[in-house]
Design an enzyme around this catalytic site. Structure first.
Site, short mmCIF file in Angstrom:
data_model
loop_
_atom_site.label_atom_id
_atom_site.label_comp_id
_atom_site.label_asym_id
_atom_site.label_seq_id
_atom_site.Cartn_x
_atom_site.Cartn_y
_atom_site.Cartn_z
N ARG A 15 0.82 -1.20 0.00
CA ARG A 15 0.00 0.00 0.00
C ARG A 15 0.86 1.26 0.00
NH1 ARG A 15 -3.64 -1.50 5.14
NH2 ARG A 15 -1.67 -2.53 5.67
N LYS A 75 1.81 1.75 7.43
CA LYS A 75 2.13 0.90 8.57
C LYS A 75 3.09 1.59 9.53
CE LYS A 75 0.90 -2.61 9.38
NZ LYS A 75 -0.28 -2.94 10.22
N TYR A 94 -0.76 4.20 10.91
CA TYR A 94 -1.14 3.18 11.89
C TYR A 94 0.08 2.90 12.78
CZ TYR A 94 -5.33 1.94 9.17
OH TYR A 94 -6.53 1.96 8.52
N HIS A 96 -0.44 1.15 16.35
CA HIS A 96 -0.73 -0.04 17.16
C HIS A 96 0.32 -0.21 18.26
CE1 HIS A 96 -3.92 -1.20 14.41
NE2 HIS A 96 -3.07 -1.10 13.40
N GLU A 118 -5.48 4.53 14.07
CA GLU A 118 -6.43 3.60 14.71
C GLU A 118 -7.11 4.17 15.94
OE1 GLU A 118 -2.43 2.68 16.61
OE2 GLU A 118 -3.15 3.13 14.59
N VAL A 267 -7.60 -11.53 13.09
CA VAL A 267 -7.56 -10.20 12.47
C VAL A 267 -7.13 -9.15 13.48
CG1 VAL A 267 -8.85 -8.56 11.05
CG2 VAL A 267 -9.42 -10.98 10.95
N ASP A 270 -2.77 -7.10 14.97
CA ASP A 270 -2.11 -5.79 15.07
C ASP A 270 -2.17 -5.24 16.49
OD1 ASP A 270 -0.96 -5.14 12.63
OD2 ASP A 270 -2.86 -4.50 11.77
#
Length: 376
Positions: A15, A75, A94, A96, A118, A267, A270
């Protein structure tokens, strides 16, 4: 503002954080945009399309970080990027943090401003920058699960939808949020028998109304989970606590009660994962087996469908990126509480409670940084 868009270097991450259309919009507002060479290729966007949109192409990741006041990524930074991040540099991506103590301490040390996709949160508790990737990951979880149920991948050798005269697979979905809802829709569409579990009765009533007849709802508690895993062929973990570690809903001892070849797709990996036996994997090596149970725990599932994922993500992130660029992060976060909730680490201080709790770190009031400067 000077904005940098580096190429993602996490394994199999294709991405990109800003599309050519996004570059054009940022340029229209007077900002300078620098894109690392090849950053968009994995998503189908060539360097020349960025140049046509008004971006300048830089040859290296070092040059991109070096020039930018704001870095926009997909990411979280990995170890090789830690030293590139500068004090007072705004990093919008993101993160996390609750799943990585190493990353948390690295960003504290950098003294950057870390604004996490997030934890940007609307007044109705929805997470606008997590929703599009949750939709993708929820749908992909069923694709991945169906694949790894095949015997050639050590699964049970069962077809998700069955055929005439043969029962379909049993799919258990933990969590009735965006991930769980999309997973249940996909599994039901393929003809599986689906049970979706959640702790919220209001959410279960809603799902009962909108789901097809081959989807059942069930209150989530340890007793019910222990019962359901025994008959499940595919288990999807889609439980999220914003900005905090995911709860461990399936424990190691439950694996021995499952049928050999059961597939579990986490899922929530993360955020640390919602299965006790989960550990992050990559698209290059996506599964491992414990007690004859196949674990799929890829930490960037949407990275495998980058064209769809990039467009879905940037549709959501660009309006927020424009606010940050147009106003600066302090004013933007003062005026938009949704963005303010995205602030996790500022100049070495943890300002988000879920991160502080995850690693037993002191929590600093974000308003210490957002107070209006005194005019003399």
């Amino acid at each position: 503002m000077i904005i940098g868009v580096p190429k993602e270097i996490k394994t199999n991450e294709n991405r990109v954080a800003v599309t050519p259309a996004g570059v054009a919009e940022l340029k229209k507002h007077g900002h300078q945009v620098y894109v690392q060479a090849g950053a968009g290729e994995g998503s189908g966007f060539a360097d020349k399309t960025y140049i046509q949109a008004g971006a300048e192409i830089l040859p290296t990741i070092e040059a991109t970080y070096g020039i930018a006041e704001m870095i926009i990524k997909v990411k979280e930074p990995i170890a090789s990027e830690y030293g590139l991040i500068k004090e007072n540099q705004l990093v919008f991506t993101y993160f996390h943090f609750a799943s990585s103590e190493e990353l948390t301490h690295a960003m504290i040390k950098s003294k950057a401003i870390c604004l996490a996709y997030e934890t940007v949160e609307k007044s109705d508790r929805s997470l606008p920058l997590l929703v599009p990737m949750s939709e993708v990951a929820g749908r992909m979880s069923i694709q991945a699960g169906a694949k790894y149920l095949e015997k050639t991948h050590k699964g049970r050798g069962i077809l998700l939808g069955g055929v005439a005269g043969v029962k379909p697979a049993n799919v258990l979905v933990l969590g009735g949020g965006i991930v769980g809802t999309q997973a249940a829709k996909m599994a039901a569409g393929l003809g599986a028998n689906v049970t979706i579990m959640d702790i919220s009765l209001a959410r279960l009533r809603y799902l009962e109304d909108i789901m097809p007849t081959n989807v059942d709802t069930l209150v989530s508690n340890e007793y019910n989970i222990r019962e359901m895993v025994q008959s499940a062929d595919l288990i999807i973990g889609g439980v999220l606590i914003p900005g905090a570690k995911a709860p461990r809903l399936i424990t190691r001892d439950m694996l021995s009660t499952m049928k050999p070849g059961t597939v579990m797709v986490d899922v929530a990996i993360d955020q640390g994962g919602c299965f006790e036996t989960s550990k992050p994997t990559t698209h290059a090596d996506p599964v491992y087996i414990i007690d004859d149970v196949v674990h799929y725990c890829v930490a960037n599932m949407p990275g495998a469908v980058p064209y769809t994922s990039t467009l879905a993500l940037t549709n959501s992130t660009l309006p927020y990126a424009l606010q940050l660029a147009n106003k600066g992060w302090k004013k933007a976060c003062r005026e938009n509480h949704e963005l303010q909730l995205g602030l996790n680490v500022i100049n070495g201080d943890v300002v988000y409670n879920g991160v502080a709790e995850a690693w037993n770190l002191p929590l600093v009031d974000v308003n210490n940084y957002l107070e209006l400067e005194t005019v003399h």
